[in-house]
Design an enzyme around this catalytic site. Structure first.
Site, PDB file in Angstrom:
ATOM      1  N   ASP A  68      14.423 -25.768  13.422  1.00 25.01           N
ATOM      2  CA  ASP A  68      12.986 -25.655  13.670  1.00 25.01           C
ATOM      3  C   ASP A  68      12.160 -26.533  12.735  1.00 25.01           C
ATOM      4  OD1 ASP A  68      13.195 -23.607  15.698  1.00 25.01           O
ATOM      5  OD2 ASP A  68      13.804 -22.272  14.083  1.00 25.01           O
ATOM      6  N   HIS A 115      18.498 -19.229   7.918  1.00 23.81           N
ATOM      7  CA  HIS A 115      18.816 -18.809   9.283  1.00 23.81           C
ATOM      8  C   HIS A 115      19.561 -17.486   9.213  1.00 23.81           C
ATOM      9  CE1 HIS A 115      20.524 -18.945  13.372  1.00 23.81           C
ATOM     10  NE2 HIS A 115      19.548 -19.777  13.645  1.00 23.81           N
ATOM     11  N   HIS A 127      11.345 -15.409  16.592  1.00 24.52           N
ATOM     12  CA  HIS A 127      12.371 -16.080  17.390  1.00 24.52           C
ATOM     13  C   HIS A 127      11.859 -17.444  17.855  1.00 24.52           C
ATOM     14  CE1 HIS A 127      15.719 -16.840  19.846  1.00 24.52           C
ATOM     15  NE2 HIS A 127      15.619 -15.911  20.761  1.00 24.52           N
TER      16      HIS A 127
END
Length: 490
Positions: free
Chosen positions: A391, A335, A296
């Site tokens: 990210d 994702h 996460h």
């Protein structure tokens, strides 16, 4: 639920149980069906069937990992993973990132509308006013080891806050403290929201400065939310210290786009914990612990470690091939929700360009660009819809701004506190009240067994069926070899 009729054929699901031949009609509302409706689909137990299957009590819905289970009605965040859409309360994330700021967007997420100038001024003033910590918190943070992980400190810090505000604890003030919805209840709720958002940056800065061996800094006046955060982390007594405005703005944009992302693991943890009507500080601490996990909140850190391992751009092709052979892990692509592109990634890429103008290009940028271009052109990744996510670029920005790798998850938590609180508040005020979350299980273990005395048991041997043997050293080993009067006989 009963026999299907023509009048109920539309907006419903017709299910035939082949075990009994019965047909059931299940209503469809908002393209969803109630899982509890399946409890009406019952069948007699088959000869020899395990009683633990509970066949006569109705069907259970099995969904490992919540792949397709809706647990709440929400008006906060909408995601279309196939189209790459993210909206806060209906507003596209792209518009908010360009024209809004983090605290204004926080107001939107929590209360449902963009604030007026007067509302925004009051909101920001209250948030920043509540950033100051109790003096005892300094001793609390100093009790951590010098090398403690900042996420461990932050998680503990949120939990610590609850001990300072007994008036915020439903266990002490009554379980309807936040669910009444009257003026007094809402005022109590809002006060905790001010405190948690305001102190999130302060707690994070304290965790940072413990690692640096520096004194703590009282939140300043006259700076923005992210400006105050940077000040608290970096100020060393310089006169009229003001953080760089480019970095301040970049951090604000990153905070805004990370503020919420619907029912991800940490948000679900906050709601699961909050459903017991625990105080919000404990619920936020639970969410922080959930985000700590590498699946996460640690994703952007994993991207940097991956790029470091790749090294130079010319090493990208061999890394790509290793990924295809499942010898290496590709971080920052794909994702759980987005099956095309992550809309936040474009915003972060633009922000990265602005940051690099000030800090200079990160040495890993060329490697990142080479990896990005190679993956986007490779049929292996195209077929699997592995596009760059938020990210992939955010880690490069944090690295360029000088944050240590293990501080990256903290920079995720601080803005995400807003989203957690928005969902927590929504659940507290939902129609019908709060029901404690209690998932079902499908029990596949042993049936009923009779107790057997120890000297009559057959040993069960197996790696997963017996405790591991632990090698002891140092003082433990010496103590185990020593003799003394009070030593227990084994």
């Amino acid at each position: 639920m009963g026999q299907a009729t023509l009048s109920s054929a539309q907006d419903s699901l017709t299910v035939r149980d082949n075990r009994t031949g019965k047909t059931y009609t299940i209503p469809i509302k908002d393209n969803a069906i109630a899982a509890t409706a399946f409890k009406e689909i019952k069948a007699p137990k088959k000869p020899g069937e395990r009683p633990e299957n509970e066949t006569e009590k109705g069907l259970r819905v099995q969904d490992k990992g919540f792949l397709n289970t809706a647990v709440i009605h929400s008006t906060i965040t909408y995601i279309d993973g196939e189209a790459g859409v993210l909206r806060y309360r209906g507003y596209p994330i792209e518009q908010l990132a360009e024209r809004s700021n983090h605290l204004e967007t926080a107001y939107l997420l929590i209360y449902g509308s963009l604030p007026t100038k007067d509302q925004s001024k009051y909101w920001e003033t209250e948030i920043l006013r509540h950033g100051t910590m109790h003096a005892d918190s300094e001793e609390f943070f100093r009790s951590f080891r010098y090398d403690a992980h900042p996420m461990s400190m932050l998680t503990s810090g949120f939990s610590m806050l609850g001990s300072f505000y007994p008036e915020a604890n439903p266990s002490l003030k009554g379980q309807r403290l936040y669910t009444d919805g009257d003026a007094a209840s809402l005022a109590t709720m809002d006060r905790q929201i001010y405190r948690l958002i305001g102190k999130a940056t302060t707690l994070a800065a304290m965790a940072y400065r413990v690692r640096q061996g520096r004194d703590f800094v009282t939140p300043p006046t006259g700076l923005s939310y992210t400006g105050s955060f940077l000040y608290q982390m970096d100020h060393l007594g310089e006169e009229n210290y003001v953080p760089n405005p480019i970095l301040e703005k970049a951090l604000d944009v990153l905070f805004l786009i990370h503020a919420d992302h619907e029912l991800n693991a940490s948000c679900t943890t906050v709601l699961q914990t909050g459903s017991s009507l625990v105080d919000p500080y404990s619920a936020i601490a639970a969410g922080c612990a959930s985000l700590y996990g590498p699946l996460h909140g640690g994703a952007n850190e994993a991207v940097i470690r991956m790029l470091i391992s790749i090294g130079k751009p010319e090493n990208v092709p061999s890394f790509i091939e290793a990924v295809k052979r499942r010898e290496k892990t590709l971080s920052g692509f794909g994702h759980r929700v987005y099956k095309t592109s992550d809309p936040r990634s474009f915003i972060v890429r633009k922000t990265a360009d602005e940051v690099f103008k000030v800090t200079g290009k990160d040495e890993l940028l060329e490697t990142a660009m080479a990896l990005h271009d190679a993956a986007m052109k490779d049929e292996y990744f195209i077929k699997r819809k592995l596009a760059p996510n938020v990210d992939f670029w955010s880690g490069l920005i944090y690295r360029a701004m000088g944050f240590p790798l293990d501080f990256f998850p903290v920079l995720f938590v601080v803005p995400r506190v807003v989203g957690w609180l928005a969902h927590w508040r929504q659940m507290m005020l939902q129609e019908g009240g709060v029901k404690i979350w209690r998932p079902r299980q499908v029990y596949v273990g042993a049936g009923k067994r009779d107790y057997v005395p120890a000297d009559e048991r057959t040993p069960v041997i197996g790696l997963k069926e017996t405790p591991s043997f632990v090698e002891h050293g140092g003082i433990t080993k010496r103590t185990m070899l020593a003799t003394f009067k009070s030593k227990a006989k084994l």
